[in-house]
Design an enzyme around this catalytic site. Structure first.
Site, PDB file in Angstrom:
ATOM      1  N   GLU A 104      82.925  27.772  40.453  1.00  0.00           N
ATOM      2  CA  GLU A 104      82.452  28.590  39.324  1.00  0.00           C
ATOM      3  C   GLU A 104      83.623  29.042  38.454  1.00  0.00           C
ATOM      4  O   GLU A 104      83.501  29.150  37.236  1.00  0.00           O
ATOM      5  CB  GLU A 104      81.663  29.802  39.839  1.00  0.00           C
ATOM      6  CG  GLU A 104      80.303  29.395  40.409  1.00  0.00           C
ATOM      7  CD  GLU A 104      79.536  30.571  40.963  1.00  0.00           C
ATOM      8  OE1 GLU A 104      80.042  31.206  41.904  1.00  0.00           O
ATOM      9  OE2 GLU A 104      78.442  30.865  40.457  1.00  0.00           O
ATOM     10  N   GLU A 124      76.353  27.728  48.291  1.00  0.00           N
ATOM     11  CA  GLU A 124      75.825  29.057  48.622  1.00  0.00           C
ATOM     12  C   GLU A 124      74.471  29.011  49.328  1.00  0.00           C
ATOM     13  O   GLU A 124      74.173  29.836  50.187  1.00  0.00           O
ATOM     14  CB  GLU A 124      75.695  29.909  47.347  1.00  0.00           C
ATOM     15  CG  GLU A 124      77.006  30.391  46.765  1.00  0.00           C
ATOM     16  CD  GLU A 124      77.757  29.358  45.932  1.00  0.00           C
ATOM     17  OE1 GLU A 124      77.338  28.173  45.877  1.00  0.00           O
ATOM     18  OE2 GLU A 124      78.772  29.742  45.331  1.00  0.00           O
TER      19      GLU A 124
END
Ligand code: NAD
Length: 701
Positions: A104, A124
């Site tokens: 990210e 995740e």
């Protein structure tokens, strides 16, 4: 600057280097270091900024030691906003793996370059979470909605070349020198006047999404969700990326991320993540115990298990010698291995060449003298104690000193097998699960005399061949299969008490099991248990637990392989359907045994099937068979497809409440008899004290 992030000017490029071994995790110090370096770069002579990492990888994710603690400023979204809003070009240079918050971070940069060996991903979902620092908003803006969903709901990393095709990486560097290659790339961008490319400025055209797309995607996910909610929330975030402006989308992402962080599903999955790492540690074997050298392995018996185990080693590049009783059995065994590999090629997971290389690592023999120089032998012959002892006596004669002798037995006593040799300290169990080349679990069985270095060596080897290892002491069935017996028995008893096979399986599947236990027994073959029961004369005469299964076998209904068992199977699709004939058979047998059939709720089915796991698990802990409750959870999640979103039977029991479980078991004892239901002393004690297995584990660590 900071001891984990440095900043320097190199030919007018501001070079930010993260150096936070081992994996450059995004700790508070790293976030703060990047933030400060960027602020500094805004006002110095740099033309552009390059973000690189030292060591073996780019930022590989969050700092797991900060999990569960309140976030400290600057938190990741703040740092990413600073990157994205930088007035100077910011470029990420990726090597190793850019995962989670690391990827990210790269996505917030204006450009991304990578070595061809790099991988990127947003895993995740594997912890019951979603990418919470803009990943759900940025990935669909560049890679497209479908590709973004596939990436984030699977959590699997992708290779740099694929990421480049998806638009996630702008440049693959044609060099092994990351810093030099990346500096050159940044210089080119600056010289060509490349614009500040902010992913947030891209808008997804909602009309490009087919009507009903999200609904269909959700339906597909629901089929394999097994109690997980994170995949569904990821879809909601991507929907927001299509329908809302970036900042609103980020808000939605944050909201759903917070929901997931607090969800029991994520707590359970994070428990499994930590329990898996903890399981690798043997309490009385220190990390620095010297391990034995393992360069070659022999497998005795090339049947279902032996063949799969041989593949595990060949897949890891370790040469294997496969010994069978005679040539015919050997050729059959090798033939099955070939067939399994050809399926992998058909699925596109391996190339013909790769398979050829692996097959070349497996050599067959029928002669024990060929095993004189191997470092490890794993026996996987028939489950017969006498044959196993003969094999070990023979191995004792031919194998070199220091060779580790392991048995893959499911139930036999490893100490008795070790006693057939003159070196019981070199003997242990290595209990693989079927199919051995696929299933991740390996129970490492510690005999009375197994030496510590043998255990340390085998645990390390297990990891090398991609297994999750759990230590078990010797008992009938070790951790997993010992616990299973009550589960299987109760499922059968529920049929006698009034449930249909479909009701039992449906309750278990709604709970999150991949397959209900009755359908599972059809898959394994009803004849397996039948033969095992006939071979034992020490079982109490109690037909309730197996009369239906045995009758089905005697009717020729062996399960999926014969087209019918508890269910009927479609010959082409193998889809199961209920069979009124079996339901009638159950009613008749129950009537003959004088059982008064009743209705059961899903909750009662779950209690009857899973409380035996918890109770037996408590006994296993008290007896020291398993080192900790988390180990039992790992065994069940990886070996028996217990839903990770429930955290394993012991974690789940703590959530349900041990007092509730204890009281219910007492109620079942009074209703069904003490021969089936007898609360474990540890369960009774913890229930009385209002404590959990996790608390007990902490006190006993
Ligand atoms: P299998 O019948 O498929 O294979 C056994 C193989 O051993 C046969 O090919 C046979 O020819 C060979 N064999 C027998 N005696 C031999 C000897 N003296 N020397 C060399 N080879 C010999 O059995 P399997 O299912 O592979 O089980 C093997 C072992 O693994 C058993 O102890 C079983 O309990 C255990 N196990 C099985 C499973 C499973 O799901 N099948 C799972 C875990 C462990």
């Amino acid at each position: 600057m900071s001891n984990v992030v440095s900043y320097e000017l190199l030919n007018n490029i501001g070079l930010i280097t993260v150096n936070n071994p081992p994996v450059n995790a995004l700790s508070h110090a790293v976030r703060e270091g990047i933030q400060n370096a960027l602020l500094q770069a805004q006002d110095d002579d740099s033309d552009a900024v390059l973000l690189v990492c030292a060591g073996r990888t780019f930022i590989a994710g969050a700092d797991i030691t900060e999990f569960g603690k309140p976030p400290r400023s600057p938190w990741l979204p703040e740092v990413l906003a600073t990157i994205e809003n930088s007035k100077k070009l910011v470029v990420a240079a990726i090597h190793g793996t850019a995962l989670g918050g690391g990827f990210e971070t790269a996505l917030a940069c204006h450009y991304r370059c990578a070595l061809s060996s790099a991988k990127v991903g947003l895993p995740e979902v594997k912890l019951g979470l979603l990418p919470g620092a803009g990943g759900t908003q940025r990935v669909p803006r560049i890679a497209g909605v479908k590709a973004a969903l596939d990436m984030m709901t699977s959590g699997n990393p992708v290779a740099a070349s694929i990421a480049s095709d998806m638009g996630l990486i702008d440049e693959i560097l044609d060099t092994d020198d990351l810093q030099a290659g990346a500096l050159e790339y940044v210089r080119d961008l600056v010289d060509s006047g490349a614009p500040l490319k902010r992913i947030r400025d891209i808008n997804i055209d909602p009309s490009s999404i087919e009507p009903g797309f999200f609904e269909n995607y959700r339906k597909q996910l629901a089929r394999k969700a097994r109690g997980q909610i994170a995949p569904d929330r990821i879809v909601s975030c991507v929907e927001a990326a299509v329908t809302m402006p970036m900042d609103k989308g980020l808000e939605r992402e944050r909201e759903l991320f917070s929901e997931l962080v607090q969800s029991p599903e994520s707590a359970a999955m994070r428990h499994v993540f930590f329990a898996e790492r903890e399981a690798a540690r043997i309490k009385d074997v220190s990390r620095d115990t010297p391990v034995r050298v393992l360069n070659s392995v022999a497998i005795i018996g090339g049947g279902t298990m032996g063949g799969g185990i041989a593949m595990c080693f060949a897949n890891a590049g370790i040469p294997v010698r496969l010994l069978e009783i005679n040539d015919e059995a050997l050729q059959r065994g090798i033939g099955i291995i070939r067939k399994n590999y050809s399926i992998t090629v058909k699925k596109g997971k391996l190339s013909e060449d790769q398979v050829q290389n692996r097959l070349e690592l497996i050599t067959g023999t029928t002669d024990y003298s060929d095993l004189s120089d191997v470092d490890l032998v794993i026996e996987a012959v028939f489950e017969n104690p006498e044959i196993k002892k003969e094999v070990f006596a023979r191995l004792d004669e031919v194998c070199k000193p220091g060779c580790i002798l392991a048995t893959n037995t499911s139930y036999q006593n490893v100490d008795d097998i070790a006693a057939a040799t003159s070196r019981p300290e070199d003997v242990c169990g290595m209990h693989f699960f079927s199919p051995a080349n696929v299933m991740k679990l390996l129970e490492v069985v510690r005999g009375e005399k197994t030496s510590k270095d043998v255990l340390a060596t085998v645990m390390k080897l297990g990891k090398k061949i991609g297994k999750v290892c759990v230590l078990s002491k010797v008992c009938y069935g070790f951790i997993g299969n010992r616990m299973l017996s009550g589960y299987g028995r109760e499922a059968q008893m529920l049929l006698m008490d009034g449930c249909t096979p479909a009701q039992v399986d449906s309750a278990l599947e709604k709970f999150g099991m991949a397959m209900g236990v009755i359908a599972m027994s059809d898959l394994a073959g009803l004849d397996v248990g039948y033969k095992a029961r006939k071979a034992r004369n020490d079982l109490p005469e109690d037909p309730k637990g197996y009369i239906i299964a045995d009758t089905l076998v005697e009717m020729g209904r062996l399960g999926q392989k014969s087209g019918a068992g508890f269910y009927k199977y479609d010959p082409s699709t193998r889809a199961r359907s209920t069979d009124p004939e079996v339901e009638a058979l159950i009613r008749t047998k129950a009537g003959e045994l004088g059982i008064d059939q009743q209705d059961f709720s899903d909750e009662e089915i779950i209690q009857r099937c899973f409380y035996p796991l918890v109770n037996e698990g408590a006994l296993i802990l008290e007896e020291g068979i398993a080192q900790r409750p988390g180990d039992i959870d790992v065994v069940y999640v990886y070996g028996y497809a217990f839903p990770a979103a429930k955290g394993g039977p012991m974690f789940w029991a703590d959530q349900v409440g041990l007092q509730k479980i204890y009281e219910k078991i007492c109620e079942f004892r009074d209703r069904y008899g003490e021969e089936y239901w007898k609360p474990a002393p540890l369960l009774e004690k913890l229930a009385g004290e209002g404590r959990t297995f996790a608390e007990w584990a902490r006190d006993n660590s």
